[in-house]
Design a protein around this motif. Structure first.
Motif, short mmCIF file in Angstrom:
data_model
loop_
_atom_site.label_atom_id
_atom_site.label_comp_id
_atom_site.label_asym_id
_atom_site.label_seq_id
_atom_site.Cartn_x
_atom_site.Cartn_y
_atom_site.Cartn_z
N THR A 129 0.81 -1.22 0.00
CA THR A 129 0.00 0.00 0.00
C THR A 129 0.85 1.27 0.00
O THR A 129 0.35 2.34 0.35
CB THR A 129 -0.93 0.01 1.23
N SER A 130 2.11 1.14 -0.39
CA SER A 130 2.97 2.33 -0.41
C SER A 130 2.80 3.13 -1.69
O SER A 130 3.31 4.25 -1.79
CB SER A 130 4.44 1.92 -0.25
N GLY A 131 2.08 2.57 -2.65
CA GLY A 131 1.87 3.27 -3.91
C GLY A 131 0.58 4.07 -3.92
O GLY A 131 0.18 4.67 -2.92
N CYS A 132 -0.10 4.04 -5.06
CA CYS A 132 -1.31 4.84 -5.27
C CYS A 132 -2.54 3.93 -5.22
O CYS A 132 -2.57 2.89 -5.90
CB CYS A 132 -1.23 5.57 -6.61
N ARG A 175 3.84 -1.60 13.01
CA ARG A 175 5.07 -1.32 12.27
C ARG A 175 4.88 -1.36 10.75
O ARG A 175 5.54 -2.07 10.02
CB ARG A 175 6.17 -2.28 12.71
N GLY A 176 3.93 -0.56 10.30
CA GLY A 176 3.77 -0.36 8.86
C GLY A 176 2.87 -1.35 8.16
O GLY A 176 2.65 -1.23 6.96
N GLY A 186 -12.65 -2.76 0.74
CA GLY A 186 -12.27 -1.64 -0.11
C GLY A 186 -12.00 -0.38 0.68
O GLY A 186 -11.00 0.32 0.45
N PHE A 187 -12.88 -0.07 1.64
CA PHE A 187 -12.67 1.10 2.50
C PHE A 187 -11.38 0.95 3.33
O PHE A 187 -10.59 1.89 3.46
CB PHE A 187 -13.86 1.27 3.44
N ALA A 188 -11.20 -0.24 3.92
CA ALA A 188 -10.04 -0.46 4.80
C ALA A 188 -8.73 -0.40 4.03
O ALA A 188 -7.73 0.17 4.49
CB ALA A 188 -10.18 -1.80 5.52
N ILE A 189 -8.70 -0.98 2.85
CA ILE A 189 -7.49 -0.95 2.02
C ILE A 189 -7.19 0.48 1.57
O ILE A 189 -6.03 0.92 1.58
CB ILE A 189 -7.64 -1.91 0.82
N GLU A 228 0.33 7.34 5.59
CA GLU A 228 1.70 7.41 5.06
C GLU A 228 2.63 6.38 5.66
O GLU A 228 3.56 5.90 5.01
CB GLU A 228 2.28 8.82 5.29
N THR A 229 2.41 6.01 6.92
CA THR A 229 3.32 5.07 7.58
C THR A 229 2.94 3.61 7.37
O THR A 229 3.64 2.71 7.84
CB THR A 229 3.37 5.36 9.10
N THR A 230 1.83 3.35 6.68
CA THR A 230 1.39 1.98 6.42
C THR A 230 1.80 1.58 5.01
O THR A 230 1.46 2.26 4.04
CB THR A 230 -0.14 1.85 6.58
N THR A 231 2.52 0.48 4.90
CA THR A 231 3.04 0.06 3.60
C THR A 231 2.44 -1.25 3.10
O THR A 231 2.73 -1.68 1.99
CB THR A 231 4.57 -0.11 3.67
N ALA A 232 1.60 -1.89 3.92
CA ALA A 232 1.02 -3.17 3.49
C ALA A 232 -0.30 -3.42 4.22
O ALA A 232 -0.49 -2.99 5.37
CB ALA A 232 1.98 -4.32 3.74
N TYR A 233 -1.20 -4.12 3.53
CA TYR A 233 -2.45 -4.59 4.13
C TYR A 233 -2.43 -6.11 3.99
O TYR A 233 -2.42 -6.64 2.89
CB TYR A 233 -3.66 -4.00 3.41
#
Length: 376
Positions: A172-175, A277-278, A303-306, A313-318
């Protein structure tokens, strides 16, 4: 030179700080291998299941904790009268009783100490009393941390693969729009486009749960599950575990992400996530199953949660974790990476090795009857 010591239950209760310091410098999972998760599991189920703690701490010459082998033991007596000393990884009770599922299991080793910690733990395990070890939900990319000595079959032990499972992890670090455009047409409709349909007919709200305003979150979650599955998502022990975990979550730099979907003021869906931790982990969800023939609330809430994970900004993965849906492996449609897990058994006892061999070579109906008879 490293030393291995058995940690007492009192020591386990008091080692949160040094456990977390060791974990943060390792490649082990920051939620499931954290002190808050594993100690809360131990506090909830150890006495219920009659477990003995076999927690191995690995220390360097300065006394610093550089590795952890999180095991426990139970001595079983099978229906045939055989005594079996079985080691489990703390966090799961394979074929013993249902507890919450602990994924990404394994040993913890500070970076740079992986090989020496593996050797030290293998030597320590070799001196302990056990007939078999159950390693549950070990991510395939972490198997190397266990594949040495007792765990690789080279020492005469037998390795039996029990289950293979898979989960999905979305970067989830992208768009968010790029992720959305990568979905199939039907999945994009269910996870996102149905918002427009609902908003044309009423008020659709996605928001964080607030206990003072919304009541007890777990009561709502369990009520949805009783209607859909005929049983609650979390029984008494599981509820105790999660309440203990939430009180301690800050110790692993975590926070809850409990969310609701309200439609025309009525709660129709809940989702229980934790962010550590992200990474945002989707632990459980519940919703009104007969809400609408055109709307899948489960997909809509994901969809909402993702989207929320992409915006943070500090979350990079779901992480959708392991496990299939009620009818299909719906997670595979959500444009993420597959994470594979392995559950396997390490058998040291010659008698058990012989019994498992008989089980393996027998026709299926005989193997099932044999398993019931001997209790394996």
């Amino acid at each position: 030179m490293l030393s291995v010591r058995l940690v007492s239950e009192a020591g386990f209760a008091e080692m949160a700080q040094e456990w977390q310091a060791c974990l943060e410098e390792s490649a082990a999972n920051p939620l499931f291998m954290s002190w808050p998760w594993l100690y809360s599991w131990w506090e909830t189920w150890s006495q219920v299941l009659g477990m003995e703690l076999v927690l191995l701490g690995v220390f360097d010459h300065q006394g610093r904790l550089v590795g952890i082998g999180p095991f426990c033991r139970r001595v079983l007596v099978t229906p045939a009268g055989a005594r079996v000393a079985r080691l489990y990884m703390i966090g799961n009770a394979w074929r013993l009783a249902p507890t919450i599922r602990t994924e990404y299991c394994g040993i913890i080793a500070r970076r740079g100490y992986e090989q020496s910690v593996r050797v030290a733990l293998d030597s320590a395990l070799g001196r302990l009393e056990w007939d078999e070890v159950i390693c549950t939900d070990v991510p395939v990319d972490q198997l190397a941390n266990l594949q040495i000595g007792a765990f690789d079959g080279k020492g005469g032990n037998r390795i039996i693969c029990r289950t293979e499972d898979r989960g999905i992890r979305i970067e989830t670090s992208g768009c968010f729009d790029d992720w959305l455009s990568g979905l199939g047409k039907n999945t994009r409709l269910k996870t996102y486009n149905r918002r427009t349909y609902l908003r044309k007919q009423g008020e659709l709200v996605f928001r964080q749960h607030d206990e003072g305003r919304d009541g007890d979150f777990f009561e709502r979650l369990n009520a949805f599950h009783v209607t859909r599955w005929g049983k609650p998502a979390f029984d008494r022990e599981a509820l105790r575990f999660h309440r203990l975990l939430l009180k301690r979550l800050h110790l692993c730099a975590g926070k809850p992400a409990m969310t609701l979907i309200l439609y025309n003021g009525r709660c129709v869906s809940v989702s229980y996530d934790l962010v550590v931790r992200g990474c945002r982990y989707n632990l459980q969800a519940g919703y009104e199953e007969d809400f609408s023939a055109k709307v899948s609330l489960g997909y809509l809430h994901l969809g909402f949660a993702i989207e929320a994970a992409f915006k943070e900004e500090t979350t990079t993965a779901y992480d959708l974790l392991a496990g299939a849906g009620k009818k299909q492996f719906y997670k595979s449609y959500l444009n993420g990476d597959t994470v594979r897990f392995s559950t396997f058994q390490v058998v040291r006892s010659p008698v058990l090795k012989a019994l498992y061999h008989i089980q393996r070579v027998s026709p299926p109906f005989i193997a099932r009857a044999f398993s019931r008879k001997v209790g394996l």
